[in-house]
Write a protein that holds these residues in place. Structure first.
Motif, PDB file in Angstrom:
ATOM      1  N   MET A   1       0.835  -1.208   0.000  1.00 25.18           N
ATOM      2  CA  MET A   1       0.000   0.000   0.000  1.00 25.18           C
ATOM      3  C   MET A   1       0.874   1.264   0.000  1.00 25.18           C
ATOM      4  SD  MET A   1      -3.487  -0.746   0.626  1.00 25.18           S
ATOM      5  CE  MET A   1      -4.184  -2.380   0.352  1.00 25.18           C
ATOM      6  N   ARG A   2       0.474   2.241  -0.787  1.00 23.27           N
ATOM      7  CA  ARG A   2       1.209   3.507  -0.826  1.00 23.27           C
ATOM      8  C   ARG A   2       0.861   4.348   0.391  1.00 23.27           C
ATOM      9  NH1 ARG A   2       0.061   5.062  -6.702  1.00 23.27           N
ATOM     10  NH2 ARG A   2      -1.475   6.413  -5.746  1.00 23.27           N
ATOM     11  N   HIS A   3       1.731   5.321   0.693  1.00 19.32           N
ATOM     12  CA  HIS A   3       1.446   6.148   1.865  1.00 19.32           C
ATOM     13  C   HIS A   3       0.756   7.443   1.499  1.00 19.32           C
ATOM     14  CE1 HIS A   3       3.190   3.289   4.475  1.00 19.32           C
ATOM     15  NE2 HIS A   3       4.283   3.239   3.730  1.00 19.32           N
ATOM     16  N   GLU A   4       1.008   7.886   0.253  1.00 22.43           N
ATOM     17  CA  GLU A   4       0.397   9.142  -0.185  1.00 22.43           C
ATOM     18  C   GLU A   4      -1.102   8.886  -0.418  1.00 22.43           C
ATOM     19  OE1 GLU A   4       0.478  11.200  -4.527  1.00 22.43           O
ATOM     20  OE2 GLU A   4       2.287  10.139  -3.838  1.00 22.43           O
ATOM     21  N   PRO A   5      -1.979   9.614   0.266  1.00 20.32           N
ATOM     22  CA  PRO A   5      -3.410   9.305   0.161  1.00 20.32           C
ATOM     23  C   PRO A   5      -3.983   9.638  -1.221  1.00 20.32           C
ATOM     24  CG  PRO A   5      -3.052  11.246   1.529  1.00 20.32           C
ATOM     25  CD  PRO A   5      -1.698  10.732   1.149  1.00 20.32           C
ATOM     26  N   SER A   6      -4.922   8.835  -1.675  1.00 11.80           N
ATOM     27  CA  SER A   6      -5.574   9.085  -2.960  1.00 11.80           C
ATOM     28  C   SER A   6      -6.819   9.923  -2.736  1.00 11.80           C
ATOM     29  CB  SER A   6      -5.992   7.765  -3.599  1.00 11.80           C
ATOM     30  OG  SER A   6      -4.908   6.896  -3.641  1.00 11.80           O
ATOM     31  N   LYS A   7      -7.241  10.584  -3.802  1.00 10.25           N
ATOM     32  CA  LYS A   7      -8.458  11.391  -3.723  1.00 10.25           C
ATOM     33  C   LYS A   7      -9.667  10.504  -3.929  1.00 10.25           C
ATOM     34  CE  LYS A   7      -7.095  16.022  -5.056  1.00 10.25           C
ATOM     35  NZ  LYS A   7      -5.917  15.973  -5.951  1.00 10.25           N
ATOM     36  N   PRO A   8     -10.786  10.827  -3.268  1.00 12.64           N
ATOM     37  CA  PRO A   8     -12.021  10.085  -3.550  1.00 12.64           C
ATOM     38  C   PRO A   8     -12.412  10.310  -5.009  1.00 12.64           C
ATOM     39  CG  PRO A   8     -12.290  11.537  -1.645  1.00 12.64           C
ATOM     40  CD  PRO A   8     -10.962  11.872  -2.274  1.00 12.64           C
ATOM     41  N   PRO A   9     -13.219   9.416  -5.573  1.00 12.46           N
ATOM     42  CA  PRO A   9     -13.667   9.609  -6.955  1.00 12.46           C
ATOM     43  C   PRO A   9     -14.384  10.950  -7.093  1.00 12.46           C
ATOM     44  CG  PRO A   9     -14.374   7.466  -6.096  1.00 12.46           C
ATOM     45  CD  PRO A   9     -13.786   8.223  -4.950  1.00 12.46           C
ATOM     46  N   ALA A  10     -14.227  11.603  -8.217  1.00 10.54           N
ATOM     47  CA  ALA A  10     -14.973  12.838  -8.465  1.00 10.54           C
ATOM     48  C   ALA A  10     -16.451  12.474  -8.608  1.00 10.54           C
ATOM     49  CB  ALA A  10     -14.466  13.490  -9.750  1.00 10.54           C
ATOM     50  N   PRO A  11     -17.351  13.365  -8.178  1.00  8.26           N
ATOM     51  CA  PRO A  11     -18.781  13.082  -8.338  1.00  8.26           C
ATOM     52  C   PRO A  11     -19.085  12.778  -9.801  1.00  8.26           C
ATOM     53  CG  PRO A  11     -18.443  15.072  -7.049  1.00  8.26           C
ATOM     54  CD  PRO A  11     -17.092  14.662  -7.575  1.00  8.26           C
ATOM     55  N   TYR A  12     -19.985  11.829 -10.024  1.00 11.31           N
ATOM     56  CA  TYR A  12     -20.370  11.510 -11.392  1.00 11.31           C
ATOM     57  C   TYR A  12     -21.823  11.912 -11.628  1.00 11.31           C
ATOM     58  CZ  TYR A  12     -21.679   9.140 -15.612  1.00 11.31           C
ATOM     59  OH  TYR A  12     -22.155   8.902 -16.875  1.00 11.31           O
ATOM     60  N   GLY A  13     -22.076  12.763 -12.599  1.00 12.13           N
ATOM     61  CA  GLY A  13     -23.452  13.143 -12.956  1.00 12.13           C
ATOM     62  C   GLY A  13     -24.186  13.806 -11.807  1.00 12.13           C
ATOM     63  N   ALA A  14     -25.516  13.644 -11.809  1.00 12.68           N
ATOM     64  CA  ALA A  14     -26.336  14.250 -10.751  1.00 12.68           C
ATOM     65  C   ALA A  14     -26.094  13.519  -9.440  1.00 12.68           C
ATOM     66  CB  ALA A  14     -27.808  14.175 -11.136  1.00 12.68           C
ATOM     67  N   CYS A  15     -25.974  14.273  -8.360  1.00  7.28           N
ATOM     68  CA  CYS A  15     -25.712  13.683  -7.037  1.00  7.28           C
ATOM     69  C   CYS A  15     -26.746  14.175  -6.031  1.00  7.28           C
ATOM     70  CB  CYS A  15     -24.317  14.079  -6.566  1.00  7.28           C
ATOM     71  SG  CYS A  15     -23.011  13.368  -7.585  1.00  7.28           S
ATOM     72  N   PRO A  16     -26.952  13.399  -4.968  1.00  6.82           N
ATOM     73  CA  PRO A  16     -27.976  13.772  -3.978  1.00  6.82           C
ATOM     74  C   PRO A  16     -27.547  14.926  -3.081  1.00  6.82           C
ATOM     75  CG  PRO A  16     -26.884  11.725  -3.350  1.00  6.82           C
ATOM     76  CD  PRO A  16     -26.363  12.077  -4.699  1.00  6.82           C
ATOM     77  N   SER A  17     -28.538  15.685  -2.620  1.00  5.71           N
ATOM     78  CA  SER A  17     -28.308  16.709  -1.596  1.00  5.71           C
ATOM     79  C   SER A  17     -28.263  15.997  -0.246  1.00  5.71           C
ATOM     80  CB  SER A  17     -29.472  17.707  -1.594  1.00  5.71           C
ATOM     81  OG  SER A  17     -30.650  17.056  -1.132  1.00  5.71           O
ATOM     82  N   PRO A  18     -27.764  16.671   0.791  1.00  4.99           N
ATOM     83  CA  PRO A  18     -27.787  16.041   2.126  1.00  4.99           C
ATOM     84  C   PRO A  18     -29.193  15.603   2.541  1.00  4.99           C
ATOM     85  CG  PRO A  18     -26.399  17.999   2.136  1.00  4.99           C
ATOM     86  CD  PRO A  18     -27.067  17.970   0.794  1.00  4.99           C
ATOM     87  N   ALA A  19     -30.207  16.404   2.225  1.00  8.74           N
ATOM     88  CA  ALA A  19     -31.583  16.027   2.603  1.00  8.74           C
ATOM     89  C   ALA A  19     -32.023  14.770   1.856  1.00  8.74           C
ATOM     90  CB  ALA A  19     -32.543  17.181   2.320  1.00  8.74           C
ATOM     91  N   GLN A  20     -31.618  14.650   0.591  1.00 10.42           N
ATOM     92  CA  GLN A  20     -31.976  13.447  -0.171  1.00 10.42           C
ATOM     93  C   GLN A  20     -31.231  12.221   0.366  1.00 10.42           C
ATOM     94  OE1 GLN A  20     -30.980  15.202  -3.988  1.00 10.42           O
ATOM     95  NE2 GLN A  20     -33.108  15.005  -4.674  1.00 10.42           N
ATOM     96  N   LEU A  21     -29.968  12.416   0.735  1.00 11.97           N
ATOM     97  CA  LEU A  21     -29.214  11.296   1.316  1.00 11.97           C
ATOM     98  C   LEU A  21     -29.900  10.805   2.590  1.00 11.97           C
ATOM     99  CD1 LEU A  21     -25.424  12.203   1.008  1.00 11.97           C
ATOM    100  CD2 LEU A  21     -26.607  10.253  -0.023  1.00 11.97           C
ATOM    101  N   ALA A  22     -30.346  11.746   3.415  1.00 13.56           N
ATOM    102  CA  ALA A  22     -31.032  11.368   4.657  1.00 13.56           C
ATOM    103  C   ALA A  22     -32.335  10.641   4.326  1.00 13.56           C
ATOM    104  CB  ALA A  22     -31.309  12.605   5.504  1.00 13.56           C
TER     105      ALA A  22
END
Ligand code: IPT
Length: 474
Positions: free
Chosen positions: A1-22
């Motif tokens: 495993m590498r030590h340098e942290p990777s970035k999370p995937p970039a959002p793809y297309g339409a994404c939920p709002s916090p209220a929608q996630l809840a």
């Protein structure tokens, strides 16, 4: 495993709002229909019924909410005013309300009693207030918009936090309308000026999700059978019915909501509304005709199991009680769900994957069995097919599989395969399409195996999975 942290995937297309996630976490809630037409054997009140009919002597909001709590319903969506126009709260906009009824000597407020009971039991409260009003004299004229918005304002400011505000697209035309007794037609694409109303709702209830045929937050699935179709996308591009470019509540190509759109423009997940009985309201002839626990389980898999939420229609009878047979059905339904999902047999398995994003432990496949929703497995950006394998110390037996994508970054998986290790080879037990917020697979028979494999066969962008869980129902 590498030590340098990777970035999370970039959002793809339409994404939920916090209220929608809840909202996705709510899974299932109930919508309650109770009004003057409970007393007249009608699904739609005309608007000329006498408020004197409304006399639910055994009404007990606390008792009903307790049943919902005990049977695992996360929320109560209260029909505060249906098409007939009768208001369950004393509204300043009309005399056609509980104030004119014998119930609590005209001093009662049913919305208040439900709000108090919901708060006491930790059940969320939502509000339905019908845009169509067959009683009000002003309906169909611009003046009614003030009436309607005042009613909403009363409901949105007087009863605490709401989890959803629900806008029905139904409009049948004729009604009492203050005595006019005529048909009134409106242009659904312009009459209500929805953007203005939605803005008001957003200001008054910041955490509430807004439901209608076109969202903006949650969409009607497009049938009242409780079924989200397969494949099922939370992403959706509403298209108008009478004017394709102007979709509006009650005027869309709503069947398209059953599947949603792969790569749709907006994150507008589906709610599957379906009545427990043959109708939304209580009718004497429907006694004993509630869906069975087995039918409800099927609907659960066809709605919640495809990433939608289930909104189950319940009734009160003229006495104000929930029919005991209906309560029994809810208890049996929830008992099966509770026992099925009590133990996840995948927990603690050794997880491996053909690709791990940046070879970084932050995106390890082990996250799909850690019982922690915010963590997930992800692949490198250029990898859209992959295999994830779970190995067990001792064989496990299961007949339900639950998969979840980390949908915060959008819905990605379009096709997947489930396999079990059998006699030194991989045997396919299920070929599926979308996953989204939640995918439940019910196998025909229990499988016993020492390894399970999830193969992502097609994804719109590098896949993310936050959960692979195994349960035993039968
Ligand atoms: C139907 C409405 O036309 C639609 O806009 C949506 O609100 C839906 O209800 C919700 O169930 S009316 C029904 C009689 C199909």
């Amino acid at each position: 495993m590498r030590h340098e942290p990777s970035k999370p995937p970039a959002p793809y297309g339409a994404c939920p709002s916090p209220a929608q996630l809840a909202w996705h976490e709510l899974e299932r809630y109930a919508i309650l229909h109770f009004a003057l037409n409970t007393y007249t054997d009608a699904e739609w009140a005309f608007g000329d019924e006498s408020p004197r009919l409304f006399d639910p002597r055994d009404f007990d909001a606390d008792a009903l909410v307790r049943v919902l709590k005990e049977t695992g319903f996360s929320g109560l969506l209260l029909v505060a005013k249906h098409h007939g126009g009768f208001c369950l709260w004393p509204s300043a906009t009309t005399d056609f309300s509980v104030e004119a009824s014998p119930w609590r000597d005209g001093k009662g407020d049913m919305v208040r009693e439900f709000a108090d009971a919901c708060r006491a039991h930790g059940v969320k409260l939502g509000i339905y207030c019908s845009p169509w009003d067959r009683n009000h004299a002003t309906y169909g004229t611009p003046a009614y918009l003030d009436v309607y918005r005042t009613q909403l304002r009363e409901l949105l400011t007087g009863y605490g936090d709401l989890f959803t505000v629900w806008f029905d697209g139904a409009n049948g035309g004729d009604g009492f309308y203050g005595g006019a007794r005529e048909a009134r037609t409106i242009d659904r694409t312009t009459y209500y000026d929805w953007p203005t109303t939605w803005r008001m709702v957003r200001e008054l209830q910041q955490n509430a999700v807004l439901f209608s045929d076109v969202g903006p937050d949650i969409r009607w699935v497009g049938n009242e059978a409780g079924i989200a179709k397969d494949p099922h996308w939370a992403t959706y591009t509403p298209i108008g019915g009478s004017k394709p470019e102007a979709p509006a509540p009650g005027d869309t190509q709503y069947e398209r909501g059953e599947t949603g759109d792969r790569g749709g423009k907006f994150w507008i997940p589906a709610e599957c509304d379906v009545p427990l009985r043959p109708g939304w309201f209580w009718h004497a002839a429907h006694e004993g005709k509630a869906k069975t626990p087995a039918q409800l389980l099927e609907l659960y898999f066809a709605s919640v199991g495809r990433g939608a939420c289930l909104d189950l229609g319940i009734v009160l009878d003229p006495s104000g009680r929930m029919p005991t047979g209906d309560v029994d059905v809810l208890r049996a339904f929830s008992a099966t769900l509770r026992s099925t999902f009590a133990q996840d047999f995948a927990r603690g398995a050794i997880a491996r994957a053909t690709n791990v994003r940046g070879e970084d432990a932050a995106f390890s496949p082990q996250h799909v069995v850690d019982g922690h929703a915010p963590t997930y497995w992800a692949t490198d950006d250029d990898v859209t097919t992959a295999e994830l394998t779970l190995e067990f110390d001792a064989p496990v037996t299961f007949d339900v599989v639950r998969l979840r994508e980390h949908v915060e970054f959008g819905q990605r998986v379009a096709r997947f395969t489930l396999q079990v290790a059998e006699g030194g080879a991989w045997r396919t037990i299920h070929e599926g399409s979308t996953i989204g917020a939640r995918r439940l697979v019910k196998l025909d028979a229990p499988r016993t195996t020492s390894a399970v494999r999830v193969r992502i066969d097609e994804a719109l962008a590098c896949p993310t999975l936050s959960e692979v869980a195994l349960f035993r129902m039968e």
